[in-house]
Motif scaffolding. Structure first.
Motif, short mmCIF file in Angstrom:
data_model
loop_
_atom_site.label_atom_id
_atom_site.label_comp_id
_atom_site.label_asym_id
_atom_site.label_seq_id
_atom_site.Cartn_x
_atom_site.Cartn_y
_atom_site.Cartn_z
N GLU A 5 0.85 -1.19 0.00
CA GLU A 5 0.00 0.00 0.00
C GLU A 5 0.88 1.24 0.00
O GLU A 5 1.92 1.26 0.68
CB GLU A 5 -0.89 0.01 1.24
CG GLU A 5 -1.93 -1.09 1.26
CD GLU A 5 -2.86 -0.98 2.45
OE1 GLU A 5 -2.95 0.11 3.06
OE2 GLU A 5 -3.50 -1.99 2.77
N ALA A 6 0.47 2.24 -0.75
CA ALA A 6 1.21 3.50 -0.81
C ALA A 6 0.93 4.30 0.45
O ALA A 6 -0.22 4.54 0.81
CB ALA A 6 0.82 4.28 -2.05
N ASP A 7 2.01 4.72 1.13
CA ASP A 7 1.89 5.55 2.32
C ASP A 7 2.17 7.02 2.01
O ASP A 7 2.08 7.87 2.88
CB ASP A 7 2.86 5.10 3.41
CG ASP A 7 2.47 3.76 4.01
OD1 ASP A 7 1.35 3.28 3.74
OD2 ASP A 7 3.28 3.19 4.76
N GLY A 8 2.56 7.32 0.77
CA GLY A 8 2.88 8.68 0.37
C GLY A 8 4.38 8.90 0.35
O GLY A 8 5.15 8.19 0.99
N ASP A 9 4.81 9.89 -0.42
CA ASP A 9 6.22 10.25 -0.56
C ASP A 9 7.10 9.08 -0.99
O ASP A 9 8.23 8.93 -0.52
CB ASP A 9 6.77 10.87 0.74
CG ASP A 9 6.10 12.20 1.06
OD1 ASP A 9 5.74 12.93 0.11
OD2 ASP A 9 5.95 12.51 2.25
N GLY A 10 6.58 8.20 -1.83
CA GLY A 10 7.38 7.09 -2.35
C GLY A 10 7.57 5.94 -1.39
O GLY A 10 8.40 5.07 -1.61
N ARG A 11 6.79 5.89 -0.33
CA ARG A 11 6.89 4.82 0.66
C ARG A 11 5.74 3.84 0.46
O ARG A 11 4.57 4.23 0.40
CB ARG A 11 6.85 5.41 2.06
CG ARG A 11 6.93 4.41 3.18
CD ARG A 11 6.83 5.14 4.52
NE ARG A 11 6.29 4.28 5.55
CZ ARG A 11 7.01 3.64 6.45
NH1 ARG A 11 8.32 3.78 6.46
NH2 ARG A 11 6.43 2.89 7.36
N PHE A 12 6.08 2.55 0.34
CA PHE A 12 5.09 1.49 0.15
C PHE A 12 5.32 0.44 1.22
O PHE A 12 6.46 0.04 1.46
CB PHE A 12 5.23 0.86 -1.24
CG PHE A 12 4.95 1.83 -2.35
CD1 PHE A 12 3.69 1.88 -2.93
CD2 PHE A 12 5.94 2.67 -2.83
CE1 PHE A 12 3.43 2.77 -3.96
CE2 PHE A 12 5.68 3.56 -3.85
CZ PHE A 12 4.43 3.62 -4.43
N THR A 13 4.24 -0.03 1.88
CA THR A 13 4.39 -1.00 2.97
C THR A 13 3.45 -2.19 2.76
O THR A 13 2.39 -2.07 2.14
CB THR A 13 4.08 -0.37 4.34
OG1 THR A 13 2.74 0.11 4.34
CG2 THR A 13 5.03 0.77 4.65
N ALA A 14 3.86 -3.33 3.33
CA ALA A 14 3.04 -4.53 3.29
C ALA A 14 3.36 -5.39 4.50
O ALA A 14 4.51 -5.46 4.94
CB ALA A 14 3.30 -5.32 2.01
N GLU A 15 2.33 -6.03 5.05
CA GLU A 15 2.52 -6.96 6.17
C GLU A 15 3.11 -8.27 5.64
O GLU A 15 2.73 -8.74 4.57
CB GLU A 15 1.18 -7.25 6.84
CG GLU A 15 0.54 -6.06 7.52
CD GLU A 15 1.23 -5.66 8.80
OE1 GLU A 15 1.76 -6.56 9.50
OE2 GLU A 15 1.24 -4.46 9.11
N ALA A 16 4.05 -8.83 6.39
CA ALA A 16 4.66 -10.10 6.01
C ALA A 16 5.04 -10.88 7.26
O ALA A 16 5.41 -10.29 8.28
CB ALA A 16 5.90 -9.88 5.15
N THR A 17 4.94 -12.20 7.16
CA THR A 17 5.36 -13.08 8.24
C THR A 17 6.27 -14.15 7.64
O THR A 17 5.80 -15.16 7.13
CB THR A 17 4.15 -13.75 8.93
OG1 THR A 17 3.24 -12.74 9.35
CG2 THR A 17 4.59 -14.57 10.14
N PRO A 18 7.59 -13.93 7.69
CA PRO A 18 8.51 -14.94 7.15
C PRO A 18 8.41 -16.22 7.98
O PRO A 18 8.34 -16.17 9.21
CB PRO A 18 9.89 -14.31 7.30
CG PRO A 18 9.67 -12.91 7.75
CD PRO A 18 8.27 -12.78 8.22
N GLU A 19 8.40 -17.36 7.30
CA GLU A 19 8.17 -18.63 7.99
C GLU A 19 9.42 -19.19 8.65
O GLU A 19 9.34 -19.80 9.71
CB GLU A 19 7.62 -19.65 7.00
CG GLU A 19 6.27 -19.29 6.45
CD GLU A 19 5.82 -20.24 5.37
OE1 GLU A 19 6.47 -21.28 5.14
OE2 GLU A 19 4.79 -19.96 4.73
N VAL A 20 10.58 -19.03 8.01
CA VAL A 20 11.81 -19.65 8.52
C VAL A 20 12.93 -18.62 8.59
O VAL A 20 12.88 -17.57 7.96
CB VAL A 20 12.25 -20.84 7.62
CG1 VAL A 20 11.23 -21.94 7.64
CG2 VAL A 20 12.53 -20.38 6.21
#
Length: 134
Positions: free
Chosen positions: A93-108
């Motif tokens: 998702e765009a947060d503005g000013d060129g910042r994009f974020t996403a939730e992630a849960t690495p498994e290992v």
């Protein structure tokens, strides 16, 4: 019959000329976009600073070098440390000013390869980054 051939030849020549003109316009637009691709930089960060296996966190892409920010989209492609299985694709998702974020849960634990895909109109830029998961 000669007039008919002349008309058919004129139509064919008109079509060829139209295709040539359209191809020229497309080439210049593509080369303009390619110029933008070289100027684009993408940095990968995480929240928290150290990602832990099995714990949710945020992937952050900081994008610079775009002529405009509107319409830009980012997708994270996560590849496991053992490179087995299919990669995981996560829309940001765009947060503005060129910042994009996403939730992630690495498994290992391990060193993940992250491909950050940036899309804007016809532009598609892919940057490879490493992500260390504890």
């Amino acid at each position: 019959m000669t007039r008919l051939r002349a008309k058919v030849l004129l139509i064919i020549m008109s079509c060829c000329l139209s295709i040539a003109l359209l191809s020229g316009c497309t080439s210049s637009a593509s080369s303009e976009q390619e110029g933008n691709a070289e100027a684009v930089t993408v940095e990968l960060a995480t929240e928290p600073n150290t990602m832990e296996a099995g714990r949710a966190g945020k992937l952050v892409a900081n994008v610079t070098g775009l002529a405009k920010q509107e319409g830009a989209q980012v997708t994270f492609e996560l590849r496991r440390p053992d490179n087995k299985g299919l990669p995981e694709f996560i829309e940001a998702e765009a947060d503005g000013d060129g910042r994009f974020t996403a939730e992630a849960t690495p498994e290992v634990q391990g060193s993940y390869t992250v491909y950050i895909h940036l899309y804007q109109d016809e532009l598609h830029v892919t940057k490879m980054k490493k992500l260390e998961v504890q």
